[in-house]
Design an enzyme around this catalytic site. Structure first.
Site: not given
Lengths: 249, 249
Positions: A27-28
Site C-alpha cells: 500500500t502506497l
C-alpha cells in the site's frame, strides 16, 4: 505461475514453482477513504457513529458506505481510511469469529480480544511497510464490562471513555471532553453524538449529511438505518457573499 | 462372518483374489466397534446424536466432543477413532472456508460431502497412508434445504434421510425406519433420537455414556449448534421414561 496473497502481511506476489517471488505490492496511498468515526461509552453500553461517505480524493464519490460493522456477538468496529482495507479486515475478522463459533464451547471473543488481534495485524503490517490504511474504533460489551478502544495504521492503540478518528479527534473530542458523563442515557448520548456529527458535517469537507449510529449493549447490537441532520446556513456572514467584492461569484 | 485375509490384508494397495481390499474392511471394523452415531433428516432440519461412551469417571462432562461444526450451516458427527475424526473435521472446515473465500457463498452440503469423501478415499490409495478408522455423518442446511450424508472409511458417501453407524447401528436403523421423518419437526426429532440412543445402548457391555445432540434447523436459524440445554434435558427424561416403559413390559 500463480498469484498468491500472504495472510500475514497482505503482500501479493507471483509465485513460480521454479523461481521464488517475482514481484510484491504494498500500500502506497489510500484511494477510497472514509472520514471520522466517533465512539463513546454510555450508561448501558457503547455507541459508535459515522457518516456514510466514501471519498475518492476530493470527490464525494460513494454516499452509502457502511463504515460500522458488527463483529461477533460482543463487538462493533468502525473504520476510517481506505475502504478496501476495511473490507479485507472484515474478512479476517469474519473468519476469526467463525472459527471461534465452531468451537461451540460457551466462550466467545470479546472486544478486548478482537482489539488485541487487530493491533497485532496492524503493527506487523506497518513493520513490513505494507499497512492496512485504516484507523479503527472498537466498541463492545462483554459480561457487563464496557470496552472502547482504537488502533490505527501504524499500530498505535489505546482505550478511553470516548474516542474518535481523523478529524473527529480535533473537532469532536473537545466537545466530548467537556460534556461526556459516565451515566448518559441512550437519548442523551445520541444528542451529544449528533452535536459532534453536526460540527464534523459543517467543518470536514469529506463528510456528508447521512449518518449512521450503532449501539451495543449486553442485550445485543443495533445498527440504525442512515438518517440526516438538520443544518442551518442562514448566518448573516453567509448572506450576499459577493457584497464586498464586485465581480466575484 | 469375517474371513482372514492371510497375506492380502497387509497393505491397502493390495486386492484379494475375490476383489476385496481388506485394509478398508478392517478400518470399517474400527467404526463398528465405537459408540452409536445417528443422523436423521426431519422436515425442517437435521438432528445428529452420538452415544459417547465414557471410558473414565474422571472425564469432565461435555469434553471430548464428537459432533463438530464445520461451518455455520453444517456439522459432522464422528464414529470410530476420535483422533482420525478430528483430522477429517479439520479438513472439512478448511474446505468450507476455502469455498466461501473463492465463491462468496457457504459451501453447498453436497459439495462438502463430496470433498470429505474424496479426502477419505485419498487415504485408501497409497501404501504409505492408512485408511481413516472413522466414519462421519454430515448434516447441513443450504439453499436446497436440509441434507444428510454419511461417509464411510472406504470413501463412499451417500445421501440419506436416516443414517446410523457404530455398535448399535442395526437396531438404530430399524428404529429410524419406523419414524415418519417427513412429518416430524426437529424439536420432535431430538426426542426421538435420544430415545433411540438410550434404547440401543448396551447396559451390560458398556457402563456409562453421555448423550451428545446437535441440530441445524429453522428453529436454530439454520445454524449448526448444540441442542439447547432445556430441550436436551427434556429429551433425556423422555428417553429414560421410554426405556423404563420398555423394561416394565
Amino acid at each position: 505461475m500463480e498469484l498468491q496473497r500472504s495472510m500475514v502481511d497482505g503482500s501479493v506476489c507471483m509465485k513460480d514453482s521454479a523461481k521464488s517471488e517475482i514481484s510484491s505490492e504494498r500500500t502506497l496511498y489510500p484511494y477510497v477513504t472514509g472520514t471520522s468515526i466517533i465512539g463513546m461509552k454510555y450508561k448501558d453500553g457503547v455507541i459508535l457513529a459515522s457518516d456514510t461517505a466514501g471519498s475518492y480524493g476530493s470527490t464525494l464519490r460513494y454516499k452509502s458506505v457502511e463504515r460500522i460493522k458488527q463483529v461477533g456477538d460482543h463487538t462493533l468496529i468502525g473504520a476510517s481510511g481506505e475502504i478496501s482495507d476495511f473490507q479485507e479486515i472484515m474478512r479476517y475478522l469474519d473468519e476469526l469469529i467463525l472459527y471461534d463459533k465452531m468451537w461451540d464451547d460457551g466462550n466467545s471473543l470479546g472486544p478486548k480480544e478482537v482489539h488485541n488481534y487487530l493491533n497485532r495485524i496492524m503493527y506487523n503490517r506497518r513493520n513490513k511497510f505494507n499497512p492496512l490504511w485504516n484507523s479503527l474504533v472498537l466498541g463492545g460489551v462483554k459480561k457487563g464490562q464496557k470496552y472502547l478502544g482504537t488502533v490505527n495504521m501504524i499500530g498505535t492503540h489505546y482505550e478511553d471513555d470516548h474516542l474518535a478518528t481523523g478529524f473527529g479527534n480535533h473537532l469532536a473530542r473537545p466537545i466530548l471532553r467537556s460534556e461526556w458523563r459516565e451515566d448518559l442515557t441512550f437519548e442523551e448520548a445520541v444528542k451529544l453524538i449528533e452535536k459532534c456529527l453536526l460540527v464534523l458535517l459543517y467543518r470536514d469537507r469529506s463528510s456528508i449529511n447521512k449518518f449512521q449510529i450503532a449501539k451495543i449493549t449486553d442485550e445485543g447490537t443495533t445498527i440504525f438505518p442512515p438518517y440526516a441532520l438538520k443544518t442551518f446556513w442562514g448566518f448573516s456572514h453567509f448572506q450576499n457573499p459577493s457584497k464586498g467584492a464586485a465581480g466575484t461569484w | 462372518m469375517s474371513s482372514i485375509g492371510t497375506g492380502y490384508d497387509l497393505s491397502v494397495t493390495t486386492f484379494s483374489p475375490d476383489g476385496r481390499v481388506f485394509q478398508i474392511e478392517y478400518a470399517a471394523k474400527a467404526v463398528d466397534n465405537s459408540g452409536t452415531v445417528i443422523g436423521i433428516k426431519c422436515k425442517d432440519g437435521i438432528v445428529l446424536g452420538v452415544e459417547k461412551l465414557i471410558s473414565s469417571k474422571m472425564m469432565l462432562a461435555g469434553s471430548n466432543r464428537r459432533i463438530h461444526s464445520v461451518h455455520r450451516h453444517s456439522g459432522l458427527a464422528v464414529a470410530g477413532l476420535a483422533a482420525d475424526g478430528r483430522q477429517i473435521v479439520a479438513r472439512a472446515k478448511s474446505e468450507a472456508t476455502n469455498y466461501e473465500k473463492t465463491y462468496g457463498e457457504p459451501i453447498p452440503v453436497k459439495e462438502l460431502a463430496d470433498r470429505v469423501a474424496s479426502y477419505v478415499h485419498l487415504c485408501t490409495l497409497y501404501w504409505w497412508l492408512r485408511p481413516f478408522g472413522c466414519g462421519v455423518i454430515l448434516g447441513g442446511y443450504d439453499r436446497d434445504g436440509p441434507q444428510l450424508y454419511m461417509v464411510e472409511p472406504s470413501g463412499i458417501s451417500y445421501r440419506y434421510f436416516g443414517a446410523a453407524m457404530g455398535k448399535g447401528r442395526q437396531a438404530a436403523k430399524t428404529e429410524i425406519e419406523k419414524l415418519k421423518l417427513s412429518e416430524m419437526t426437529c424439536r420432535e426429532g431430538v426426542i426421538e433420537v435420544a430415545k433411540i440412543i438410550y434404547g440401543v445402548h448396551d447396559e451390560a457391555k458398556d457402563k456409562a455414556f453421555e448423550l451428545e445432540l446437535s441440530w441445524v434447523c429453522d428453529e436454530s436459524n439454520r445454524q449448526h449448534q448444540k441442542v439447547p440445554d432445556d430441550l436436551l434435558n427434556e429429551a433425556r427424561t423422555a428417553a429414560k421414561a421410554a426405556l423404563e416403559e420398555m423394561d416394565a413390559d
